[in-house]
Design an enzyme around this catalytic site. Structure first.
Site, PDB file in Angstrom:
ATOM      1  CG  ASN A   9      -1.968   1.218   1.087  1.00 34.54           C
ATOM      2  OD1 ASN A   9      -1.750   2.151   0.508  1.00 34.54           O
ATOM      3  ND2 ASN A   9      -2.466   1.196   2.758  1.00 34.54           N
ATOM      4  CE  LYS A  11      -0.524   3.700   4.293  1.00 38.69           C
ATOM      5  NZ  LYS A  11      -0.104   3.352   6.375  1.00 38.69           N
ATOM      6  CG  HIS A 103      -5.759   1.398   5.346  1.00 35.77           C
ATOM      7  ND1 HIS A 103      -5.244   2.446   6.157  1.00 35.77           N
ATOM      8  CD2 HIS A 103      -5.333   1.063   4.653  1.00 35.77           C
ATOM      9  CE1 HIS A 103      -4.482   2.873   6.852  1.00 35.77           C
ATOM     10  NE2 HIS A 103      -3.554   1.551   5.908  1.00 35.77           N
ATOM     11  CD  GLU A 105      -3.007   5.569   6.849  1.00 30.91           C
ATOM     12  OE1 GLU A 105      -3.273   5.209   6.063  1.00 30.91           O
ATOM     13  OE2 GLU A 105      -2.160   5.241   7.342  1.00 30.91           O
ATOM     14  CD  GLU A 173      -3.144  -2.099   7.250  1.00 27.63           C
ATOM     15  OE1 GLU A 173      -2.117  -2.141   7.117  1.00 27.63           O
ATOM     16  OE2 GLU A 173      -4.021  -0.852   7.127  1.00 27.63           O
ATOM     17  N   GLY A 179       1.953   2.380  10.921  1.00 25.56           N
ATOM     18  CA  GLY A 179       3.708   3.874  11.181  1.00 25.56           C
ATOM     19  C   GLY A 179       4.342   3.420  12.106  1.00 25.56           C
ATOM     20  CB  SER A 219       5.312  -1.560  11.732  1.00 27.41           C
ATOM     21  OG  SER A 219       4.462  -0.652  12.384  1.00 27.41           O
TER      22      SER A 219
END
Ligand code: 13P
Length: 257
Positions: A9, A11, A103, A105, A173, A179, A219
């Site tokens: 991904n 991003k 996701h 985010e 996730e 991250g 991560s």
């Protein structure tokens, strides 16, 4: 037997030249492995999900490599007055066969809830794309001992009524691992993956649940991939930062393949 999937991904990263170069580097590794067998081709599917702006260039750079292409989001409707949005049909048109939906985010930054994620997943399926439906608990939810309840609740709310196994992928996730350099322990990840598969079996039957790939994300790096992806219920990874380097992405694939 579920074939592992390693998905990158990207991003909101990369200009045209960066995206093209990264895709070419990945494709070159595949070609070299196919032609010489040294190093061997990892025994997994490879997928990259660049930003919308790079899809066409990446599609071209990957031609003939077998590396799959996906979008990072899609709108639940096929077309219409939705400024700034992109539909599943548009992604399919550019050579995508997968799309990430829900996701964290997008859930956090765009207020997406389970119902919207479910509608997006259904829209993807209607266009013959495989949705990668993301779920995961926050750090506070884990600390409160609610990780399994939150994740299985998201699975119940975010999955469409109908799909044809294996044409749907789940990605677990943990939000706090994205991250941050922190990861779930392999045991915690495996526990959540088993709970997700159990929830799938209850709703869709054991055979369908057994065919669905459940990825871990958060991560994932070459150094921790083998440990995190070692459990039988972990069918690959959804990789963020490390997927922006061809070498790291490849080494993660080698860890499962
Ligand atoms: P990182 O690998 O950068 O933690 O991102 C994970 C992720 O969000 C993939 O979708």
């Amino acid at each position: 037997m579920r074939r592992p999937l390693i998905a990158g991904n990207w991003k909101m990263n990369g200009r045209l030249a960066d995206g093209r170069l990264l895709a070419e580097e990945i494709a070159q590794r595949v070609h070299r492995a196919t032609e010489t067998g040294v190093p061997p081709l990892p025994a997994c599917d490879l997928l990259v999900c660049p930003p919308f702006t790079l899809l066409e260039a990446v599609h071209r750079a990957l031609a003939g490599s077998g590396v799959l292409l996906g979008g990072q989001d899609c709108h639940p409707e096929a077309c219409g007055a939705h400024t700034g949005d992109v539909s599943a049909a548009m992604l399919a048109d550019l050579g995508c066969s997968y799309v990430i939906v829900g996701h964290s985010e997008r859930r956090q930054n765009h207020g997406e809830d389970d119902a919207l994620v479910r509608a997006k997943a259904a829209a993807a399926i209607a266009e013959d794309l495989v949705p990668i439906v993301c779920v995961g608990e926050t750090e506070a939810e884990r600390d409160e001992g609610r990780a399994l309840a939150v994740v299985t609740g998201q699975v119940a709310g975010s999955l469409p009524e109908l799909f044809e196994p294996p044409r749907l992928v789940l990605a677990y996730e943990p939000v706090w691992a994205i991250g941050t350099g922190k990861t779930a322990t392999p045991e915690d990840a495996a526990e959540v993956h088993r709970a997700i598969r159990g929830a799938l079996a209850e709703r869709y039957g054991a055979e369908a649940a057994g065919a669905v790939r459940i990825l871990y994300g958060g991560s994932v790096k070459p150094e921790n991939a083998a440990a995190l992806l070692g459990d039988a219920d972990v069918d690959g990874a959804l990789v963020g930062g490390a997927s922006l380097k061809a070498d790291d992405f490849w080494r993660i694939a080698e860890a499962v393949g």
